[in-house]
Design a protein around this motif. Structure first.
Motif, PDB file in Angstrom:
ATOM      1  N   LEU A 269      13.477   3.601   1.880  1.00  0.00           N
ATOM      2  CA  LEU A 269      12.609   4.747   1.623  1.00  0.00           C
ATOM      3  C   LEU A 269      11.375   4.337   0.830  1.00  0.00           C
ATOM      4  O   LEU A 269      10.249   4.778   1.129  1.00  0.00           O
ATOM      5  CB  LEU A 269      13.397   5.819   0.870  1.00  0.00           C
ATOM      6  CG  LEU A 269      12.627   7.093   0.489  1.00  0.00           C
ATOM      7  CD1 LEU A 269      12.113   7.789   1.747  1.00  0.00           C
ATOM      8  CD2 LEU A 269      13.506   8.023  -0.329  1.00  0.00           C
ATOM      9  N   THR A 270      11.552   3.474  -0.159  1.00  0.00           N
ATOM     10  CA  THR A 270      10.412   3.017  -0.959  1.00  0.00           C
ATOM     11  C   THR A 270       9.423   2.236  -0.111  1.00  0.00           C
ATOM     12  O   THR A 270       8.199   2.411  -0.222  1.00  0.00           O
ATOM     13  CB  THR A 270      10.920   2.150  -2.127  1.00  0.00           C
ATOM     14  OG1 THR A 270      11.854   2.900  -2.911  1.00  0.00           O
ATOM     15  CG2 THR A 270       9.765   1.710  -3.012  1.00  0.00           C
ATOM     16  N   TYR A 271       9.953   1.369   0.756  1.00  0.00           N
ATOM     17  CA  TYR A 271       9.070   0.595   1.634  1.00  0.00           C
ATOM     18  C   TYR A 271       8.306   1.519   2.583  1.00  0.00           C
ATOM     19  O   TYR A 271       7.105   1.343   2.816  1.00  0.00           O
ATOM     20  CB  TYR A 271       9.900  -0.413   2.426  1.00  0.00           C
ATOM     21  CG  TYR A 271       9.084  -1.238   3.388  1.00  0.00           C
ATOM     22  CD1 TYR A 271       8.283  -2.279   2.931  1.00  0.00           C
ATOM     23  CD2 TYR A 271       9.105  -0.963   4.756  1.00  0.00           C
ATOM     24  CE1 TYR A 271       7.532  -3.047   3.809  1.00  0.00           C
ATOM     25  CE2 TYR A 271       8.349  -1.715   5.641  1.00  0.00           C
ATOM     26  CZ  TYR A 271       7.562  -2.762   5.158  1.00  0.00           C
ATOM     27  OH  TYR A 271       6.809  -3.507   6.039  1.00  0.00           O
ATOM     28  N   GLY A 272       8.992   2.539   3.126  1.00  0.00           N
ATOM     29  CA  GLY A 272       8.321   3.473   4.026  1.00  0.00           C
ATOM     30  C   GLY A 272       7.224   4.255   3.318  1.00  0.00           C
ATOM     31  O   GLY A 272       6.110   4.416   3.854  1.00  0.00           O
ATOM     32  N   LEU A 273       7.505   4.738   2.103  1.00  0.00           N
ATOM     33  CA  LEU A 273       6.480   5.454   1.345  1.00  0.00           C
ATOM     34  C   LEU A 273       5.300   4.547   1.010  1.00  0.00           C
ATOM     35  O   LEU A 273       4.136   4.965   1.046  1.00  0.00           O
ATOM     36  CB  LEU A 273       7.087   6.018   0.051  1.00  0.00           C
ATOM     37  CG  LEU A 273       8.099   7.158   0.224  1.00  0.00           C
ATOM     38  CD1 LEU A 273       8.708   7.538  -1.125  1.00  0.00           C
ATOM     39  CD2 LEU A 273       7.432   8.382   0.861  1.00  0.00           C
ATOM     40  N   HIS A 274       5.613   3.302   0.688  1.00  0.00           N
ATOM     41  CA  HIS A 274       4.530   2.353   0.385  1.00  0.00           C
ATOM     42  C   HIS A 274       3.637   2.132   1.603  1.00  0.00           C
ATOM     43  O   HIS A 274       2.402   2.105   1.486  1.00  0.00           O
ATOM     44  CB  HIS A 274       5.134   1.027  -0.079  1.00  0.00           C
ATOM     45  CG  HIS A 274       4.113  -0.033  -0.355  1.00  0.00           C
ATOM     46  ND1 HIS A 274       3.292   0.001  -1.470  1.00  0.00           N
ATOM     47  CD2 HIS A 274       3.757  -1.144   0.352  1.00  0.00           C
ATOM     48  CE1 HIS A 274       2.486  -1.052  -1.443  1.00  0.00           C
ATOM     49  NE2 HIS A 274       2.755  -1.767  -0.350  1.00  0.00           N
ATOM     50  N   MET A 275       4.256   2.001   2.798  1.00  0.00           N
ATOM     51  CA  MET A 275       3.464   1.807   4.018  1.00  0.00           C
ATOM     52  C   MET A 275       2.619   3.048   4.313  1.00  0.00           C
ATOM     53  O   MET A 275       1.459   2.938   4.729  1.00  0.00           O
ATOM     54  CB  MET A 275       4.392   1.509   5.194  1.00  0.00           C
ATOM     55  CG  MET A 275       5.129   0.187   5.059  1.00  0.00           C
ATOM     56  SD  MET A 275       4.005  -1.218   5.060  1.00  0.00           S
ATOM     57  CE  MET A 275       3.356  -1.121   6.724  1.00  0.00           C
ATOM     58  N   ILE A 276       3.164   4.240   4.113  1.00  0.00           N
ATOM     59  CA  ILE A 276       2.404   5.470   4.372  1.00  0.00           C
ATOM     60  C   ILE A 276       1.216   5.577   3.416  1.00  0.00           C
ATOM     61  O   ILE A 276       0.107   5.970   3.796  1.00  0.00           O
ATOM     62  CB  ILE A 276       3.323   6.698   4.248  1.00  0.00           C
ATOM     63  CG1 ILE A 276       4.360   6.703   5.382  1.00  0.00           C
ATOM     64  CG2 ILE A 276       2.525   7.993   4.266  1.00  0.00           C
ATOM     65  CD1 ILE A 276       5.381   7.808   5.269  1.00  0.00           C
ATOM     66  N   MET A 277       1.445   5.216   2.157  1.00  0.00           N
ATOM     67  CA  MET A 277       0.362   5.305   1.175  1.00  0.00           C
ATOM     68  C   MET A 277      -0.733   4.278   1.426  1.00  0.00           C
ATOM     69  O   MET A 277      -1.865   4.442   0.951  1.00  0.00           O
ATOM     70  CB  MET A 277       0.929   5.124  -0.238  1.00  0.00           C
ATOM     71  CG  MET A 277       1.869   6.243  -0.676  1.00  0.00           C
ATOM     72  SD  MET A 277       2.623   5.966  -2.295  1.00  0.00           S
ATOM     73  CE  MET A 277       1.150   6.007  -3.316  1.00  0.00           C
ATOM     74  N   GLN A 278      -0.435   3.231   2.187  1.00  0.00           N
ATOM     75  CA  GLN A 278      -1.439   2.210   2.489  1.00  0.00           C
ATOM     76  C   GLN A 278      -2.313   2.584   3.688  1.00  0.00           C
ATOM     77  O   GLN A 278      -3.282   1.877   3.989  1.00  0.00           O
ATOM     78  CB  GLN A 278      -0.749   0.867   2.760  1.00  0.00           C
ATOM     79  CG  GLN A 278      -0.052   0.275   1.537  1.00  0.00           C
ATOM     80  CD  GLN A 278      -1.022   0.006   0.394  1.00  0.00           C
ATOM     81  OE1 GLN A 278      -2.118  -0.493   0.611  1.00  0.00           O
ATOM     82  NE2 GLN A 278      -0.604   0.351  -0.810  1.00  0.00           N
ATOM     83  N   LEU A 279      -1.972   3.657   4.407  1.00  0.00           N
ATOM     84  CA  LEU A 279      -2.778   4.052   5.562  1.00  0.00           C
ATOM     85  C   LEU A 279      -4.134   4.564   5.089  1.00  0.00           C
ATOM     86  O   LEU A 279      -4.250   5.306   4.115  1.00  0.00           O
ATOM     87  CB  LEU A 279      -2.054   5.144   6.363  1.00  0.00           C
ATOM     88  CG  LEU A 279      -0.757   4.721   7.079  1.00  0.00           C
ATOM     89  CD1 LEU A 279      -0.131   5.915   7.771  1.00  0.00           C
ATOM     90  CD2 LEU A 279      -1.036   3.608   8.079  1.00  0.00           C
ATOM     91  N   ARG A 280      -5.211   4.171   5.795  1.00  0.00           N
ATOM     92  CA  ARG A 280      -6.563   4.595   5.467  1.00  0.00           C
ATOM     93  C   ARG A 280      -7.233   5.136   6.729  1.00  0.00           C
ATOM     94  O   ARG A 280      -7.116   4.548   7.811  1.00  0.00           O
ATOM     95  CB  ARG A 280      -7.379   3.413   4.923  1.00  0.00           C
ATOM     96  CG  ARG A 280      -6.879   2.865   3.589  1.00  0.00           C
ATOM     97  CD  ARG A 280      -7.139   3.882   2.473  1.00  0.00           C
ATOM     98  NE  ARG A 280      -6.766   3.354   1.177  1.00  0.00           N
ATOM     99  CZ  ARG A 280      -5.572   3.477   0.641  1.00  0.00           C
ATOM    100  NH1 ARG A 280      -4.618   4.133   1.312  1.00  0.00           N
ATOM    101  NH2 ARG A 280      -5.319   2.979  -0.546  1.00  0.00           N
ATOM    102  N   THR A 281      -7.954   6.251   6.603  1.00  0.00           N
ATOM    103  CA  THR A 281      -8.692   6.797   7.743  1.00  0.00           C
ATOM    104  C   THR A 281     -10.055   6.124   7.838  1.00  0.00           C
ATOM    105  O   THR A 281     -10.603   5.616   6.846  1.00  0.00           O
ATOM    106  CB  THR A 281      -8.888   8.309   7.587  1.00  0.00           C
ATOM    107  OG1 THR A 281      -9.559   8.573   6.362  1.00  0.00           O
ATOM    108  CG2 THR A 281      -7.539   9.018   7.573  1.00  0.00           C
TER     109      THR A 281
END
Length: 299
Positions: A269-281
Motif C-alpha cells: 500500500l505504501t509503495y502504491g501511494l508513493h507511485m500515485i503521488m509521483q504522477l505529474r500532469t
C-alpha cells in the motif's frame, strides 16, 4: 420430599408466574437463581473438570451426567519439606523416561510411583536453601536398573538487568548404577524466584527444552518427557504453588503469520501511494492550431 418433587413444584410455580405475565401482556425479563449452590454438584463438576459447575445450557442431561461421572484423577504435588516447611513442589500429569537399546526405545512410566493417593515417593538426598534446591526422586527397578534416581537441580540469583531474582532449572539428572546422565535446562526453564514454572511439555526430543550437557554425555541415549509439568523450588508458601510463569511464548506461529502478512500489505500500500503521488500532469497540451509539442531526445 425428593429432589425431583421439589424441582417439579418449583417449575409449576414459575410456570404460573410466567402465565400471569403473558396474559397481562407485561414485558419482563426472568432471571432464575437459587439461595445457594449445590455443594455436591459443584464438587462433582470440579472433579470432572467442568469448570466449577458451569456447563452448556443446551447440553442434554444424560451428557452432563456422563461428563460428571467420568472423573479426572486429581492428585497433589510432590512436596519436599525442611522440617515442617514446604521447600520444593513438583507436579506433572505424566513423567516418563526412555532408553535406547539395540536400536529400540524402551519406555517406563514413572507417574504411578510418583503421584497418586497413598503414594509416597522417596525423597532422600533432596536439599534446599535460599540459593539452591535439589529434588531427588528415588525409584527401584526402572528399565532393568535396580536403583534409579531422577534429580532436579535448581538455583536462584539476582539479575542486574531486570533488577529481580530469577530461578533456573540448571539440570535434570538421571542417576543409575553409578552413571549419571545430565540434561541442561537453564536456557529454557526459568521463572521469577517468587513464581513457579509451568509448561505443557518438557522434553529433550520434540521441541526440546532440555539438552544433553555434551555430545559424549550418556544423556544422548535417553529420552525424558514431562507432561503438564510444574515446579517451584523457592519461596513456597502454604504448601501450594505460587503464580505460574508459563513457557508458552507470546508470539505463536499464527500471530507471526498475521504480522508478516500485515507488514507485507502495508508495504504494498505504501509503495502504491508513493507511485500515485509521483504522477505529474503535463503543463502543455497539444493544440492542433498551434505549434506542435517537440520533445528533444538526448543520448
Amino acid at each position: 420430599m425428593s429432589a425431583k418433587e421439589i424441582l417439579g413444584g418449583n417449575d409449576e410455580v414459575i410456570g404460573q408466574v410466567l402465565s400471569i405475565m403473558k396474559t397481562q401482556s407485561v414485558p419482563y425479563t426472568a432471571v432464575y437463581t437459587a439461595l445457594r449452590p449445590s455443594r455436591e454438584a459443584a464438587s462433582l463438576s470440579m472433579e470432572a473438570g467442568l469448570g466449577g459447575g458451569r456447563s452448556l445450557l443446551q447440553a442434554r442431561g444424560g451428557e452432563r451426567q456422563r461428563r460428571i461421572k467420568e472423573k479426572v484423577d486429581v492428585y497433589g504435588p510432590v512436596d519436599f519439606k525442611e522440617g515442617d516447611t514446604s521447600c520444593i513442589l513438583l507436579w506433572a500429569r505424566g513423567l516418563s523416561v526412555s532408553i535406547l537399546r539395540s536400536g529400540r526405545w524402551e519406555d517406563h512410566d514413572l507417574t504411578p510411583s510418583t503421584f497418586g493417593e497413598g503414594v509416597s515417593p522417596k525423597l532422600h538426598g533432596s536439599t534446599c536453601d535460599k540459593t539452591r534446591a535439589k529434588l531427588v526422586l528415588n525409584y527401584e527397578n526402572v528399565l532393568r536398573y535396580r536403583s534409579f534416581k531422577l534429580i532436579f537441580a535448581m538455583s536462584q540469583r539476582l539479575y542486574q538487568v531486570s533488577a529481580r531474582r530469577w530461578f533456573t532449572l540448571d539440570a535434570v539428572e538421571l542417576e543409575y548404577n553409578g552413571t549419571k546422565a545430565t540434561f541442561n535446562g537453564s536456557r529454557s526453564v526459568y521463572a521469577p524466584a517468587e513464581y513457579s514454572f509451568r509448561c505443557e511439555s518438557v522434553t529433550n526430543f520434540r521441541w526440546p527444552l532440555l539438552v544433553p550437557r555434551s555430545s559424549k554425555d550418556p544423556a544422548n541415549q535417553w529420552r525424558v518427557s514431562f507432561q503438564d509439568f510444574q515446579i517451584q523450588g523457592f519461596n513456597v508458601s502454604g504448601g501450594e504453588f505460587s503464580y505460574a510463569s508459563d513457557c508458552a511464548g507470546f508470539f505463536s506461529a499464527g500471530i507471526w503469520m498475521g504480522l508478516m502478512t500485515s507488514v507485507l500489505m502495508v508495504l504494498v500500500l505504501t509503495y502504491g501511494l508513493h507511485m500515485i503521488m509521483q504522477l505529474r500532469t503535463m503543463d502543455r497540451f497539444d493544440d492542433p492550431k498551434g505549434p506542435a509539442i517537440s520533445v528533444p531526445q538526448t543520448e
